[in-house]
Design a protein around this motif. Structure first.
Motif, PDB file in Angstrom:
ATOM      1  N   GLY A  68       0.811  -1.092   0.025  1.00  0.00           N
ATOM      2  CA  GLY A  68      -0.095   0.206  -0.193  1.00  0.00           C
ATOM      3  C   GLY A  68       1.052   1.131   0.142  1.00  0.00           C
ATOM      4  N   ILE A  69       0.534   2.155  -0.896  1.00  0.00           N
ATOM      5  CA  ILE A  69       1.272   3.231  -1.120  1.00  0.00           C
ATOM      6  C   ILE A  69       0.545   4.681  -0.564  1.00  0.00           C
ATOM      7  CG2 ILE A  69       2.645   4.879  -2.433  1.00  0.00           C
ATOM      8  CD1 ILE A  69       3.941   2.145  -2.661  1.00  0.00           C
ATOM      9  N   VAL A  70       1.218   5.313   0.217  1.00  0.00           N
ATOM     10  CA  VAL A  70       0.783   6.750   0.689  1.00  0.00           C
ATOM     11  C   VAL A  70       1.443   7.833   0.242  1.00  0.00           C
ATOM     12  CG1 VAL A  70      -0.140   8.292   2.603  1.00  0.00           C
ATOM     13  CG2 VAL A  70      -0.265   5.551   2.940  1.00  0.00           C
ATOM     14  N   PRO A  71       0.829   8.434  -0.967  1.00  0.00           N
ATOM     15  CA  PRO A  71       1.873   9.310  -1.868  1.00  0.00           C
ATOM     16  C   PRO A  71       1.859  10.666  -1.019  1.00  0.00           C
ATOM     17  CG  PRO A  71      -0.252   9.236  -2.568  1.00  0.00           C
ATOM     18  CD  PRO A  71      -0.189   8.332  -1.643  1.00  0.00           C
ATOM     19  N   GLN A  72       2.981  11.438  -1.354  1.00  0.00           N
ATOM     20  CA  GLN A  72       3.090  13.019  -0.871  1.00  0.00           C
ATOM     21  C   GLN A  72       2.010  13.730  -1.200  1.00  0.00           C
ATOM     22  OE1 GLN A  72       7.083  14.867  -1.671  1.00  0.00           O
ATOM     23  NE2 GLN A  72       7.913  13.069  -2.052  1.00  0.00           N
ATOM     24  N   GLU A  73       1.530  13.537  -2.422  1.00  0.00           N
ATOM     25  CA  GLU A  73       0.493  14.316  -3.020  1.00  0.00           C
ATOM     26  C   GLU A  73      -0.784  13.858  -2.661  1.00  0.00           C
ATOM     27  OE1 GLU A  73       2.727  12.676  -5.054  1.00  0.00           O
ATOM     28  OE2 GLU A  73       3.851  14.351  -5.535  1.00  0.00           O
ATOM     29  N   ILE A  74      -1.767  14.714  -2.207  1.00  0.00           N
ATOM     30  CA  ILE A  74      -3.177  14.461  -1.603  1.00  0.00           C
ATOM     31  C   ILE A  74      -3.987  14.328  -3.088  1.00  0.00           C
ATOM     32  CG2 ILE A  74      -5.098  15.079  -0.407  1.00  0.00           C
ATOM     33  CD1 ILE A  74      -3.200  16.362   1.580  1.00  0.00           C
ATOM     34  N   PHE A  75      -4.531  13.209  -3.519  1.00  0.00           N
ATOM     35  CA  PHE A  75      -5.372  13.284  -4.744  1.00  0.00           C
ATOM     36  C   PHE A  75      -6.546  12.115  -4.511  1.00  0.00           C
ATOM     37  CE2 PHE A  75      -6.383  13.899  -8.980  1.00  0.00           C
ATOM     38  CZ  PHE A  75      -6.629  12.781  -9.317  1.00  0.00           C
ATOM     39  N   PHE A  76      -7.637  12.453  -4.737  1.00  0.00           N
ATOM     40  CA  PHE A  76      -8.720  11.799  -4.511  1.00  0.00           C
ATOM     41  C   PHE A  76      -9.978  12.382  -5.018  1.00  0.00           C
ATOM     42  CE2 PHE A  76      -7.817  12.235  -0.136  1.00  0.00           C
ATOM     43  CZ  PHE A  76      -8.660  13.087   0.248  1.00  0.00           C
ATOM     44  N   ASP A  77     -11.357  11.784  -5.634  1.00  0.00           N
ATOM     45  CA  ASP A  77     -12.302  12.612  -5.947  1.00  0.00           C
ATOM     46  C   ASP A  77     -12.956  13.401  -4.800  1.00  0.00           C
ATOM     47  OD1 ASP A  77     -14.916  13.279  -6.791  1.00  0.00           O
ATOM     48  OD2 ASP A  77     -14.876  11.687  -8.255  1.00  0.00           O
ATOM     49  N   PRO A  78     -12.975  14.925  -5.125  1.00  0.00           N
ATOM     50  CA  PRO A  78     -13.362  15.313  -4.173  1.00  0.00           C
ATOM     51  C   PRO A  78     -14.728  15.269  -3.751  1.00  0.00           C
ATOM     52  CG  PRO A  78     -13.082  16.869  -5.869  1.00  0.00           C
ATOM     53  CD  PRO A  78     -12.490  15.525  -6.186  1.00  0.00           C
ATOM     54  N   PHE A  79     -15.570  14.737  -4.472  1.00  0.00           N
ATOM     55  CA  PHE A  79     -17.138  14.706  -4.297  1.00  0.00           C
ATOM     56  C   PHE A  79     -17.414  13.466  -3.754  1.00  0.00           C
ATOM     57  CE2 PHE A  79     -16.290  17.636  -8.037  1.00  0.00           C
ATOM     58  CZ  PHE A  79     -17.173  18.935  -7.293  1.00  0.00           C
ATOM     59  N   PHE A  80     -16.520  12.438  -3.693  1.00  0.00           N
ATOM     60  CA  PHE A  80     -16.998  11.333  -2.777  1.00  0.00           C
ATOM     61  C   PHE A  80     -16.499  11.513  -1.373  1.00  0.00           C
ATOM     62  CE2 PHE A  80     -15.952   7.761  -6.089  1.00  0.00           C
ATOM     63  CZ  PHE A  80     -16.921   8.257  -6.956  1.00  0.00           C
ATOM     64  N   THR A  81     -17.449  10.807  -0.465  1.00  0.00           N
ATOM     65  CA  THR A  81     -17.328  10.912   0.881  1.00  0.00           C
ATOM     66  C   THR A  81     -16.100  10.075   1.274  1.00  0.00           C
ATOM     67  OG1 THR A  81     -18.821   9.300   1.296  1.00  0.00           O
ATOM     68  CG2 THR A  81     -19.875  11.184   1.358  1.00  0.00           C
ATOM     69  N   PRO A  82     -15.475   9.971   2.471  1.00  0.00           N
ATOM     70  CA  PRO A  82     -14.378   8.962   2.743  1.00  0.00           C
ATOM     71  C   PRO A  82     -15.055   7.443   2.566  1.00  0.00           C
ATOM     72  CG  PRO A  82     -14.293  10.936   4.087  1.00  0.00           C
ATOM     73  CD  PRO A  82     -15.500  11.119   3.425  1.00  0.00           C
ATOM     74  N   PHE A  83     -16.242   7.372   3.222  1.00  0.00           N
ATOM     75  CA  PHE A  83     -16.801   6.030   3.005  1.00  0.00           C
ATOM     76  C   PHE A  83     -16.972   5.460   1.854  1.00  0.00           C
ATOM     77  CE2 PHE A  83     -20.106   2.764   2.731  1.00  0.00           C
ATOM     78  CZ  PHE A  83     -19.852   2.164   3.905  1.00  0.00           C
ATOM     79  N   GLU A  84     -17.296   6.608   0.743  1.00  0.00           N
ATOM     80  CA  GLU A  84     -17.354   6.044  -0.842  1.00  0.00           C
ATOM     81  C   GLU A  84     -16.034   5.735  -1.308  1.00  0.00           C
ATOM     82  OE1 GLU A  84     -21.547   8.533  -1.943  1.00  0.00           O
ATOM     83  OE2 GLU A  84     -19.747   9.262  -1.950  1.00  0.00           O
ATOM     84  N   THR A  85     -15.163   6.610  -0.897  1.00  0.00           N
ATOM     85  CA  THR A  85     -13.936   6.601  -1.416  1.00  0.00           C
ATOM     86  C   THR A  85     -13.093   5.059  -1.020  1.00  0.00           C
ATOM     87  OG1 THR A  85     -13.401   8.874  -1.157  1.00  0.00           O
ATOM     88  CG2 THR A  85     -11.244   7.252  -1.234  1.00  0.00           C
ATOM     89  N   LEU A  86     -13.445   4.582   0.098  1.00  0.00           N
ATOM     90  CA  LEU A  86     -13.008   3.166   0.530  1.00  0.00           C
ATOM     91  C   LEU A  86     -13.738   2.290  -0.184  1.00  0.00           C
ATOM     92  CD1 LEU A  86     -11.837   3.916   4.324  1.00  0.00           C
ATOM     93  CD2 LEU A  86     -10.456   4.275   2.343  1.00  0.00           C
ATOM     94  N   GLU A  87     -14.968   2.468  -0.249  1.00  0.00           N
ATOM     95  CA  GLU A  87     -15.745   1.300  -0.749  1.00  0.00           C
ATOM     96  C   GLU A  87     -15.392   1.285  -2.129  1.00  0.00           C
ATOM     97  OE1 GLU A  87     -18.618  -0.631   0.370  1.00  0.00           O
ATOM     98  OE2 GLU A  87     -17.351  -0.484   1.833  1.00  0.00           O
ATOM     99  N   VAL A  88     -15.168   2.216  -2.759  1.00  0.00           N
ATOM    100  CA  VAL A  88     -14.967   2.047  -4.391  1.00  0.00           C
ATOM    101  C   VAL A  88     -13.458   1.363  -4.882  1.00  0.00           C
ATOM    102  CG1 VAL A  88     -14.211   3.373  -6.349  1.00  0.00           C
ATOM    103  CG2 VAL A  88     -16.163   4.132  -5.197  1.00  0.00           C
ATOM    104  N   TYR A  89     -12.435   1.731  -3.842  1.00  0.00           N
ATOM    105  CA  TYR A  89     -11.087   1.367  -3.930  1.00  0.00           C
ATOM    106  C   TYR A  89     -11.225  -0.232  -3.564  1.00  0.00           C
ATOM    107  CZ  TYR A  89      -6.173   2.089  -4.001  1.00  0.00           C
ATOM    108  OH  TYR A  89      -4.590   1.975  -4.429  1.00  0.00           O
ATOM    109  N   ALA A  90     -12.079  -0.483  -2.664  1.00  0.00           N
ATOM    110  CA  ALA A  90     -11.987  -2.126  -2.125  1.00  0.00           C
ATOM    111  C   ALA A  90     -12.764  -2.739  -3.512  1.00  0.00           C
ATOM    112  CB  ALA A  90     -13.156  -2.063  -0.943  1.00  0.00           C
ATOM    113  N   GLY A  91     -13.743  -2.016  -3.810  1.00  0.00           N
ATOM    114  CA  GLY A  91     -14.475  -2.763  -5.279  1.00  0.00           C
ATOM    115  C   GLY A  91     -13.292  -3.139  -6.307  1.00  0.00           C
ATOM    116  N   LEU A  92     -12.236  -1.902  -6.415  1.00  0.00           N
ATOM    117  CA  LEU A  92     -11.118  -2.303  -7.472  1.00  0.00           C
ATOM    118  C   LEU A  92     -10.468  -3.494  -7.178  1.00  0.00           C
ATOM    119  CD1 LEU A  92     -10.098   1.380  -8.112  1.00  0.00           C
ATOM    120  CD2 LEU A  92     -11.716   0.099  -9.476  1.00  0.00           C
ATOM    121  N   PHE A  93     -10.329  -3.584  -5.766  1.00  0.00           N
ATOM    122  CA  PHE A  93      -9.569  -4.770  -5.364  1.00  0.00           C
ATOM    123  C   PHE A  93     -10.042  -6.197  -5.527  1.00  0.00           C
ATOM    124  CE2 PHE A  93      -6.387  -1.790  -3.927  1.00  0.00           C
ATOM    125  CZ  PHE A  93      -5.144  -2.624  -4.206  1.00  0.00           C
TER     126      PHE A  93
END
Length: 319
Positions: free
Chosen positions: A82-107
């Motif tokens: 798992g990589i935590v990059p220097q740059e902060i980048f993710f969809d600003p319109f997703f909630t934290p819950f949705e962000t993790l759910e989408v990422y889990a789906g990709l895996f």
């Protein structure tokens, strides 16, 4: 478990245009360790991390993550880190819950096996689970990136400048979680500009400069390389020159100790702690009839070691 978490052998990267970012780099990162990867800006740290993340193609060498070669078995290698990059980048319109759910789906993680709320609680974002990510503070966004990197429960977590721009309280919360992960067996690879963090957290530290490995040692051994220690001695009575007893003693041990009169009542003394003790120095001063009012000491730290090891590059700096 004797196999390395990350094994890098002869890694080189030459970018288009001929820039050599990394040259014949060899690293063996032990499983279960907190491992520091340090170096000045442009040393090759980010290139190395991007090779591990699959974002940069290496020019030469072999790299494996948790025993999986990144060329021969890229899917398992990528799932192991798992990589935590220097740059902060993710969809600003997703909630934290949705962000993790989408990422889990990709895996491909089934819904009943996802740990979305558990991860948000671990990084103290449960109360922001359903707020838009754009409303989060910088520190919250960085903690969300840590949770995102742990969605697939990888055995290796790389933190690239994770506390940049984070206040002290949030930094402490982040490191508390990182230590908890490490206690659970997760291998942590850390790059940081805050040398005190590396000194306090890392079991082992590698320093790279101009794409070359400078050193790779246990943190305690690396700190012992500094050797130098200093003390400031405040005297009761002012003086213009050192008494002959003190100056003669300094002359005999000039390779191991030196003294400078900062002002008539203050001596700044630098010494090799492997050869001379503070007690030796104070005894000589007292035997010369000088009354001591106060003493303060300074132990050489990781920054001193870093500067010494990179002294051939006068621009080398971690800031």
């Amino acid at each position: 478990m004797s196999e390395a978490a990350i094994l890098i052998e002869g890694l080189s990267k030459v970018y288009q245009g001929g820039k050599q970012a990394v040259t014949d780099l060899n690293l063996r990162i032990p499983r279960g360790s907190i491992y520091g990867l340090l170096g000045p800006n442009g040393a090759g740290k980010s290139t190395t991390i991007n090779v591990l993340a699959g974002l940069v193609r290496k020019t030469a060498g072999r790299v494996s993550i948790w025993g999986f070669d990144i060329d021969q078995d890229p899917l398992n290698a990528r799932a192991s880190i798992g990589i935590v990059p220097q740059e902060i980048f993710f969809d600003p319109f997703f909630t934290p819950f949705e962000t993790l759910e989408v990422y889990a789906g990709l895996f491909g993680i089934p819904k009943h096996k996802r740990r979305t709320m558990e991860l948000l609680e671990a990084v103290h974002l449960e109360d922001k689970a359903f707020s838009h990510a754009r409303s989060l503070s910088g520190g919250m966004k960085r903690r969300l990136l840590v949770a995102k990197a742990m969605v697939a429960s990888p055995p290796v977590l790389v933190l690239d400048e994770p506390t940049a721009g984070v206040d002290i309280e949030l930094r402490q919360q982040l490191w508390s979680y990182v230590k908890k992960l490490n206690d659970q067996g997760v291998t942590i690879v850390l790059t940081t500009h805050y040398l005190e963090e590396a000194e306090q957290l890392c079991d082992r530290i590698a320093i790279i400069n101009h794409g070359h490995l400078v050193t790779d040692q246990p943190t305690r051994e690396l700190l012992d390389m500094a050797g130098d220690k200093s003390m400031d001695v405040v005297l009761r009575q002012p003086m213009e020159v050192l008494p002959s007893d003190v100056s003669d003693w300094l002359a005999r041990y000039h390779h191991d100790v030196s003294a400078e009169m900062v002002n008539p009542t203050r001596l700044h003394i630098r010494y090799d702690k492997k050869k001379i003790t503070a007690g030796d120095i104070l005894t000589v001063i007292e035997q010369a009839g000088l009354a001591i009012v106060d003493v303060s000491t300074h132990e050489a730290d990781l920054e001193d070691v870093f500067l010494r090891l990179t002294k051939n590059n006068p621009e080398a700096s971690l800031t």
